[in-house]
Design a protein around this motif. Sequence first.
Motif, PDB file in Angstrom:
ATOM      1  N   VAL A 398       5.837  -7.286 -19.040  1.00 53.32           N
ATOM      2  CA  VAL A 398       4.422  -7.057 -18.742  1.00 53.32           C
ATOM      3  C   VAL A 398       4.229  -5.583 -18.418  1.00 53.32           C
ATOM      4  N   ASP A 399       3.209  -4.978 -18.987  1.00 49.53           N
ATOM      5  CA  ASP A 399       2.890  -3.582 -18.670  1.00 49.53           C
ATOM      6  C   ASP A 399       2.203  -3.545 -17.309  1.00 49.53           C
ATOM      7  N   VAL A 400       2.873  -2.921 -16.334  1.00 47.78           N
ATOM      8  CA  VAL A 400       2.331  -2.864 -14.967  1.00 47.78           C
ATOM      9  C   VAL A 400       2.093  -1.416 -14.552  1.00 47.78           C
ATOM     10  N   THR A 401       1.855  -0.554 -15.530  1.00 38.54           N
ATOM     11  CA  THR A 401       1.666   0.868 -15.230  1.00 38.54           C
ATOM     12  C   THR A 401       0.497   1.086 -14.275  1.00 38.54           C
ATOM     13  N   THR A 402      -0.612   0.359 -14.484  1.00 36.64           N
ATOM     14  CA  THR A 402      -1.783   0.520 -13.617  1.00 36.64           C
ATOM     15  C   THR A 402      -1.455   0.127 -12.185  1.00 36.64           C
ATOM     16  N   VAL A 403      -0.761  -0.994 -12.011  1.00 38.95           N
ATOM     17  CA  VAL A 403      -0.368  -1.421 -10.662  1.00 38.95           C
ATOM     18  C   VAL A 403       0.570  -0.392 -10.042  1.00 38.95           C
ATOM     19  N   ALA A 404       1.509   0.131 -10.825  1.00 38.90           N
ATOM     20  CA  ALA A 404       2.452   1.130 -10.318  1.00 38.90           C
ATOM     21  C   ALA A 404       1.710   2.384  -9.846  1.00 38.90           C
ATOM     22  N   ARG A 405       0.721   2.826 -10.620  1.00 38.30           N
ATOM     23  CA  ARG A 405      -0.021   4.040 -10.241  1.00 38.30           C
ATOM     24  C   ARG A 405      -0.845   3.790  -8.981  1.00 38.30           C
ATOM     25  N   LYS A 406      -1.410   2.593  -8.848  1.00 36.23           N
ATOM     26  CA  LYS A 406      -2.171   2.283  -7.625  1.00 36.23           C
ATOM     27  C   LYS A 406      -1.239   2.256  -6.412  1.00 36.23           C
ATOM     28  N   LEU A 407      -0.058   1.674  -6.577  1.00 36.47           N
ATOM     29  CA  LEU A 407       0.900   1.623  -5.460  1.00 36.47           C
ATOM     30  C   LEU A 407       1.358   3.025  -5.079  1.00 36.47           C
ATOM     31  N   LEU A 408       1.690   3.853  -6.063  1.00 38.19           N
ATOM     32  CA  LEU A 408       2.102   5.231  -5.779  1.00 38.19           C
ATOM     33  C   LEU A 408       0.972   6.008  -5.102  1.00 38.19           C
ATOM     34  N   SER A 409      -0.242   5.804  -5.553  1.00 36.22           N
ATOM     35  CA  SER A 409      -1.386   6.493  -4.941  1.00 36.22           C
ATOM     36  C   SER A 409      -1.567   6.058  -3.499  1.00 36.22           C
ATOM     37  N   ALA A 410      -1.378   4.746  -3.246  1.00 33.61           N
ATOM     38  CA  ALA A 410      -1.518   4.248  -1.872  1.00 33.61           C
ATOM     39  C   ALA A 410      -0.447   4.850  -0.968  1.00 33.61           C
ATOM     40  N   ALA A 411       0.791   4.963  -1.505  1.00 36.51           N
ATOM     41  CA  ALA A 411       1.861   5.588  -0.715  1.00 36.51           C
ATOM     42  C   ALA A 411       1.508   7.037  -0.392  1.00 36.51           C
ATOM     43  N   PHE A 412       0.972   7.750  -1.369  1.00 35.23           N
ATOM     44  CA  PHE A 412       0.618   9.161  -1.173  1.00 35.23           C
ATOM     45  C   PHE A 412      -0.520   9.301  -0.173  1.00 35.23           C
ATOM     46  N   ARG A 413      -1.590   8.502  -0.317  1.00 36.58           N
ATOM     47  CA  ARG A 413      -2.755   8.615   0.563  1.00 36.58           C
ATOM     48  C   ARG A 413      -2.443   8.235   2.000  1.00 36.58           C
ATOM     49  N   THR A 414      -1.445   7.387   2.210  1.00 35.94           N
ATOM     50  CA  THR A 414      -1.046   7.005   3.572  1.00 35.94           C
ATOM     51  C   THR A 414       0.077   7.882   4.091  1.00 35.94           C
ATOM     52  N   GLU A 415       0.260   9.024   3.473  1.00 38.67           N
ATOM     53  CA  GLU A 415       1.207  10.067   3.906  1.00 38.67           C
ATOM     54  C   GLU A 415       2.667   9.644   3.793  1.00 38.67           C
ATOM     55  N   MET A 416       2.932   8.636   2.921  1.00 43.22           N
ATOM     56  CA  MET A 416       4.299   8.211   2.603  1.00 43.22           C
ATOM     57  C   MET A 416       5.121   7.886   3.848  1.00 43.22           C
ATOM     58  N   PHE A 418       4.684   4.447   5.229  1.00 43.62           N
ATOM     59  CA  PHE A 418       4.523   3.012   5.463  1.00 43.62           C
ATOM     60  C   PHE A 418       5.241   2.193   4.392  1.00 43.62           C
ATOM     61  N   GLY A 419       5.548   0.961   4.776  1.00 43.31           N
ATOM     62  CA  GLY A 419       6.255   0.070   3.870  1.00 43.31           C
ATOM     63  C   GLY A 419       5.320  -0.672   2.940  1.00 43.31           C
ATOM     64  N   LEU A 423       1.076  -1.282   2.552  1.00 44.00           N
ATOM     65  CA  LEU A 423       0.403  -0.774   1.351  1.00 44.00           C
ATOM     66  C   LEU A 423      -0.333  -1.896   0.623  1.00 44.00           C
ATOM     67  N   ILE A 424       0.218  -3.092   0.650  1.00 45.03           N
ATOM     68  CA  ILE A 424      -0.478  -4.239   0.050  1.00 45.03           C
ATOM     69  C   ILE A 424      -1.781  -4.509   0.797  1.00 45.03           C
ATOM     70  N   ASP A 425      -1.732  -4.440   2.146  1.00 48.72           N
ATOM     71  CA  ASP A 425      -2.955  -4.645   2.934  1.00 48.72           C
ATOM     72  C   ASP A 425      -4.012  -3.610   2.578  1.00 48.72           C
ATOM     73  N   VAL A 426      -3.584  -2.364   2.408  1.00 48.50           N
ATOM     74  CA  VAL A 426      -4.530  -1.295   2.047  1.00 48.50           C
ATOM     75  C   VAL A 426      -5.122  -1.561   0.663  1.00 48.50           C
ATOM     76  N   LEU A 427      -4.272  -1.839  -0.305  1.00 42.71           N
ATOM     77  CA  LEU A 427      -4.744  -2.081  -1.676  1.00 42.71           C
ATOM     78  C   LEU A 427      -5.636  -3.320  -1.756  1.00 42.71           C
ATOM     79  N   GLY A 477       9.624   2.887   5.210  1.00 38.97           N
ATOM     80  CA  GLY A 477       8.540   3.710   4.685  1.00 38.97           C
ATOM     81  C   GLY A 477       8.834   4.182   3.281  1.00 38.97           C
ATOM     82  N   LEU A 478       7.830   4.136   2.410  1.00 44.84           N
ATOM     83  CA  LEU A 478       8.015   4.488   0.998  1.00 44.84           C
ATOM     84  C   LEU A 478       7.466   5.877   0.713  1.00 44.84           C
ATOM     85  N   SER A 479       8.326   6.715   0.125  1.00 42.88           N
ATOM     86  CA  SER A 479       7.913   8.060  -0.269  1.00 42.88           C
ATOM     87  C   SER A 479       8.278   8.275  -1.729  1.00 42.88           C
ATOM     88  N   PHE A 480       7.796   9.367  -2.302  1.00 45.50           N
ATOM     89  CA  PHE A 480       8.018   9.617  -3.729  1.00 45.50           C
ATOM     90  C   PHE A 480       9.460  10.032  -4.012  1.00 45.50           C
TER      91      PHE A 480
END
Length: 588
Positions: A398-416, A418-419, A423-427, A477-480
């Motif tokens: 399954v192509d999950v690129t959109t979900v991956a980009r949303k998750l990465l963006s959430a990690a970035f916006r929450t200053e990397m 949080f776990g 991030l699921i709660d935020v999304l 905590g998840l960071s890039f």
Amino acid sequence: MPADPLDILRTTFGFPAFRGVQERVVARVMAGDGTLAVMPTGAGKSLCYQLPALARRGTAVVISPLIALMHDQVRSAEAFGIHAATLTSADSDRDETMRRFREGELDLLYVAPERASNPGFRELLRLTELSLFAIDEAHCVSEWGHDFRPDYRLLRPLLDAFPQVPRLALTATADEHTRADILQQLGLPQDGLIVAGFDRPNIQYRISPRDGLAQQLKAFIAEQEGAGIVYAPTRDATERLAAQIAEAGRPTRAYHAGLDPAVRAKNQRDFVASEDMVMVATIAFGMGIDKPDVRFVAHAGLPKSIEAYYQETGRAGRDGEPAVAQLFWGAEDFARARKRLGEVDDARVAGERTRLNALAQLVETSECRRAVLLRHFGEHPATTCGNCDNCLSPPATVDVTTVARKLLSAAFRTEMRFGVGHLIDVLAGRDTDKVISNGHNRLSVFGIADEEELKLVRPVARVLIARDALRADDYGGLSFGPSARPILKGEESVGLVVQPKRERRRKRAAQEEYPHDPLFEALRARRREIAKERGVPPYVIFHDSTLREMAGLHPTTLAGLSQVTGVGEAKREAYGDAFLEVLRNWRG
């Protein structure tokens, strides 16, 4: 004049012909040429030095990394009528062994690299004629190898002190860089490399995400017949999983370095002698056994490298019979592994990262597992093998690129910091106390994922951690990681492998391969009796494949028994009458 190797192959070992590259390796040793043989486990590496040791004058010195492995190899060699001994700190008969060695009574002398590199041992070797040096597990000599042992790098002066003695290095796991290093470190010629290939077609590879590990292991083991190994990542996990597996009624033992040495040794002896036991162990176990009838290997966590995975799974099915390798993995395995890269010497980091990335590709691929594995070792396999989970039950991607980009963006916006749960709660747009107190309900990523996307976030996080697009710290905590940017910029897509729902497999009695044969079972029962009387594991008497052929040919004379593969002169004399009794009296 040296004896004819083919005659020895037939009379001593009971084999009608060489297998694979064995003949090429033996021919080079017989000619006195230095050789590095890269052969998969189960391809008959031991025969490549045992046979020349019998054919050439003098004693072969075999350098092997573990005492338990040496003792097993001696026991197997003696069953063929070969005069073999070990010279180790654990032996009480060292004086007698040295006497036998000095008087030329030994065909094989096994020693550890620590002893072999000692100048005093070099002087002992001058007291008798030597036929060859065999360096087993030769990848241990290379700093580029996955199992480096510094004492192996001290062997060169010993080898150079006897320039007329041929040297043979053997390994099952060495990539191109490691092979070049072995040749250099052991003074072997560039044209002395013989690579047999890495494929183990009798092993079925299966890989699954961890999801209730104890139940997954119990279900897997319930499907398997025969003895098996479960590799656990820690000592505590070893004992915990052993207790859980034992609840199902399977004979089970634990093995790790923290056990009392006497208990550890007994557990190993019990396993080697068994036909159905499960050994739950840390990776300290396995290299030190020479048990060809292991029917399955399961990993409860990620191996440390793809070479380690190949070597550890290769302990299954060394007798050529069907075997299964099952790996259960989690994102946290990759998180820990990438953190450990920070502790590796700078010169080794790039190579270790490449190996880890290769593992990530292997566990997440929807392609043939065997093809991915073999390509890592520089081979060009077919695109399908027909004997891995992906070939037997092709998964969807399954192509999950959109979900991956949303998750990465959430990690970035929450200053990397949080776990994945947060991030699921935020999304999802959930107004939890933690989300509100951190002001994350005011972020642009708040509530941007729908219900179907939210179901995919955890498996997508697992993929991104394996890929090194996300990294988890000690607190989750998840960071890039370095692979995040290409995904965010739209330069790379992300696929999620969705395994098909598998029906529970019936117990694997190799029924698909071999129908039930009462005569074969009767021969196995006789083998079990003899093994108990002699105090040796059943496989030392005969392998299952030999008993299967015996049941098929049904010989009733010693001459007829000699036609069965694996029945050499010594074994025919020692065990022939006992097995002929079963064959002659069979009324099936």
